[in-house]
Design a protein around this motif. Structure first.
Motif, PDB file in Angstrom:
ATOM      1  N   ARG A 459       0.841  -1.197   0.000  1.00 33.48           N
ATOM      2  CA  ARG A 459       0.000   0.000   0.000  1.00 33.48           C
ATOM      3  C   ARG A 459       0.875   1.246   0.000  1.00 33.48           C
ATOM      4  N   LEU A 460       0.468   2.247  -0.790  1.00 32.95           N
ATOM      5  CA  LEU A 460       1.078   3.570  -0.805  1.00 32.95           C
ATOM      6  C   LEU A 460       0.018   4.580  -0.403  1.00 32.95           C
ATOM      7  N   GLU A 461       0.298   5.380   0.616  1.00 36.05           N
ATOM      8  CA  GLU A 461      -0.718   6.257   1.172  1.00 36.05           C
ATOM      9  C   GLU A 461      -0.964   7.478   0.297  1.00 36.05           C
ATOM     10  N   LEU A 462      -2.066   8.136   0.561  1.00 32.89           N
ATOM     11  CA  LEU A 462      -2.479   9.317  -0.188  1.00 32.89           C
ATOM     12  C   LEU A 462      -1.462  10.446  -0.015  1.00 32.89           C
ATOM     13  N   GLY A 463      -1.120  11.070  -1.136  1.00 31.15           N
ATOM     14  CA  GLY A 463      -0.237  12.224  -1.094  1.00 31.15           C
ATOM     15  C   GLY A 463       1.226  11.905  -0.939  1.00 31.15           C
ATOM     16  N   THR A 464       1.627  10.672  -1.227  1.00 29.53           N
ATOM     17  CA  THR A 464       3.042  10.301  -1.125  1.00 29.53           C
ATOM     18  C   THR A 464       3.533   9.830  -2.489  1.00 29.53           C
ATOM     19  N   ALA A 465       4.822  10.044  -2.728  1.00 33.65           N
ATOM     20  CA  ALA A 465       5.454   9.565  -3.958  1.00 33.65           C
ATOM     21  C   ALA A 465       6.317   8.357  -3.628  1.00 33.65           C
ATOM     22  N   GLY A 466       6.273   7.356  -4.480  1.00 30.89           N
ATOM     23  CA  GLY A 466       7.090   6.175  -4.237  1.00 30.89           C
ATOM     24  C   GLY A 466       6.600   4.990  -5.038  1.00 30.89           C
ATOM     25  N   THR A 467       7.133   3.832  -4.681  1.00 33.45           N
ATOM     26  CA  THR A 467       6.740   2.592  -5.336  1.00 33.45           C
ATOM     27  C   THR A 467       6.390   1.558  -4.279  1.00 33.45           C
ATOM     28  N   ALA A 468       5.634   0.572  -4.677  1.00 31.60           N
ATOM     29  CA  ALA A 468       5.313  -0.567  -3.816  1.00 31.60           C
ATOM     30  C   ALA A 468       5.555  -1.833  -4.628  1.00 31.60           C
ATOM     31  N   ASP A 469       6.409  -2.707  -4.121  1.00 36.40           N
ATOM     32  CA  ASP A 469       6.717  -3.971  -4.780  1.00 36.40           C
ATOM     33  C   ASP A 469       5.981  -5.099  -4.079  1.00 36.40           C
ATOM     34  N   SER A 470       5.443  -6.011  -4.866  1.00 32.53           N
ATOM     35  CA  SER A 470       4.697  -7.124  -4.283  1.00 32.53           C
ATOM     36  C   SER A 470       4.542  -8.225  -5.321  1.00 32.53           C
TER      37      SER A 470
END
Length: 506
Positions: A459-470
């Motif tokens: 999960r990536l939260e609202l208003g954040t920049a980034g990546t999520a690996d799964s």
């Protein structure tokens, strides 16, 4: 309790309307992101008491309109946020989504309760309330407005165990049962009140127990050879299409995609992530292959237009890209009124309302395919662009043979408001209903990988920049009851509820 209920029922004039509005507004607190599920009880129980004292059809109409207006006012206020993206042109229209839209939507339940008879017996009233409220919600979803938002059963987004009922009943069936149980305290102080409330508590306990059991005994594997990367660049809507920012925004997403220690096999970008006509840019496709790797599969949202020399058409699309080629494309089929097309454009233009449209050209709805998209190295995907994920029956219709749901969206229009959280909850419900994993990527959040039981794998939260690996969770073995029978389960449950209201009406 009986004396308190009588005082509420006896309210008249502005006091009655104000209490109805407050109860309806409070009902929204049961929904994400607040998740105060207990607010369902004062909301629907209070509405029952107010209807008990309403004078005739007109009294019921006014009471329910005030209640529904309060609920929709707090529930869909976030739509007005989109009008501030280009405030100079559209801020003057904010009262339309903020006040006019809830007022119009409130006419539907108000008319439903005015048209249907209200039973005299206390035991019948919760059944009648649930049957009428959900009949209106179903019509609002598939007929009159096409907007199944903040259904009562969506309040269970706060409990993964309670979510499991979606696999059996669907969101509409779970909503019907939720409204019924929440209204049962209105019978306290009457002959069968304690028995009714006790039955409701037992039902809730069984609901939670069976959901917990399903979570404990259901094993979810992962799809071999699939390593996902979700890219959330958190680009503000005001910056998204500026000519001087377009390539910089693209580079930002490429950098996020290519970084990190893990090597993804499949990268997913959000709706309209590519600020160019990707399928018409061979050099850009080759550049992506060089930066991301020739074997990497990219699922990217982008606009698409008709070839030169043909009538101008524009589609909101999702492309499957690998090795410098577009291998498959899905064009969004269920468009957003006023956002992606202007209803009755010639008529609107005559009265000057074409100024509310974002473009002089409407988006075209996709005509080919049913949302199923082949993805190399991964199961067949059921593709959903933006709010296509909130329509249970439509998602189910195209899910046969699919191994996962892919929902790309751009919630940047709505800022840091309740809208993106409510949108996520609606999409999450589709995963549990169909027993399919959901990969959801939003430009500014919330992005997530959700397994077929509604649990977050990433999960990536609202208003954040980034990546999520799964890894990609696998679908459950076999189809869920809802996947097999759809809303017919809700229809049967609704009929039983209506019969119960009729049988106990005296």
């Amino acid at each position: 309790m009986a004396a308190f209920a009588a005082r509420v029922a006896a309210l008249t004039g502005w006091r009655r309307g104000l209490l109805a509005l407050i109860l309806g507004a409070g009902l929204t607190a049961a929904q994400p992101p607040v998740d105060l599920v207990i607010m369902l009880v004062p909301g629907f129980t209070g509405l029952c008491w107010l209807l008990d004292g309403a004078r005739g059809r007109r009294g019921r109409f006014v009471t329910v309109w005030c209640f529904a207006f309060g609920h929709y006012l707090t529930g869909v206020y976030w739509i007005s946020e989109s009008f501030y993206v280009d405030a100079e042109r559209y801020a003057w229209l904010v009262p339309v989504p903020l006040l006019v839209l809830p007022a119009v939507m409130a006419l539907l339940p108000a008319a439903g309760f005015a048209a249907a008879p209200w039973p005299r017996a206390a035991l019948a009233r919760p059944f009648a309330l649930a049957a009428i409220w959900l009949a209106v919600d179903w019509l609002k979803a598939y007929g009159l407005l096409g907007f199944p938002w903040n259904l009562a059963g969506q309040a269970w987004d706060a409990s993964t165990a309670m979510l499991q009922a979606y696999a059996l009943l669907g969101i509409f069936g779970a909503s019907l049962l939720t409204v019924l149980i929440a209204a049962l305290p209105a019978t306290l102080g009457t002959r069968h009140g304690r028995l009714a409330v006790g039955a409701g508590m037992v039902t809730l306990a069984a609901w939670w127990g069976l959901g917990s059991w399903r979570l404990a005994v259901t094993e979810i594997a992962t799809v071999p050879g699939v390593q996902l990367r979700l890219v959330q660049a958190n680009i503000a809507q005001q910056q998204k299409w500026l000519p001087e920012e377009r390539f910089r925004n693209l580079e930002r997403q490429i950098e996020l995609s290519a970084g990190g220690a893990a090597t993804p096999t499949h990268i997913v970008w959000p709706e309209t992530a590519v600020p160019f006509l990707l399928d018409a840019e061979p050099r850009l496709l080759q550049y992506l292959a060089e930066q991301l790797g020739p074997e990497t599969v990219l699922l990217a949202g982008a606009l698409r237009r008709s070839p030169p020399g043909q009538p101008v058409q524009v589609w909101n699309s999702l492309h499957v890209v690998q090795g410098g080629q577009v291998l498959a494309t899905y064009d969004k089929r269920h468009l957003v009124p006023f956002g992606e097309f202007l209803p009755y454009r010639p008529l609107m233009s005559l009265v000057g309302l074409d100024r509310v449209a974002l473009s002089a050209v409407d988006f075209s709805a996709g005509e080919s395919g049913d949302g199923r998209l082949p993805v190399p190295g991964a199961p067949l995907a059921r593709t959903l662009i933006c709010y296509e994920a909130i329509f249970p029956a439509e998602v189910r219709d195209g899910a046969e043979g699919a191994g996962w749901l892919v929902n790309v969206t751009n919630d940047a229009w709505f800022g840091v408001s309740a809208g993106p959280y409510q949108h996520l909850a609606a999409a999450r419900a589709r995963a549990v209903e169909l027993g399919l994993p959901l990969v959801r990527v939003a430009g500014t959040g919330v992005s997530a990988v959700i397994d077929p039981l509604g649990r977050f794998a990433a999960r990536l939260e609202l208003g954040t920049a980034g990546t999520a690996d799964s890894p990609l969770p696998a679908a459950i073995n076999g189809r869920t009851v809802y996947h097999r029978f759809g809303d017919s389960v809700f229809g049967a449950l609704w009929l039983l509820c209506a019969i119960a209201a009729f049988v106990t009406r005296r």
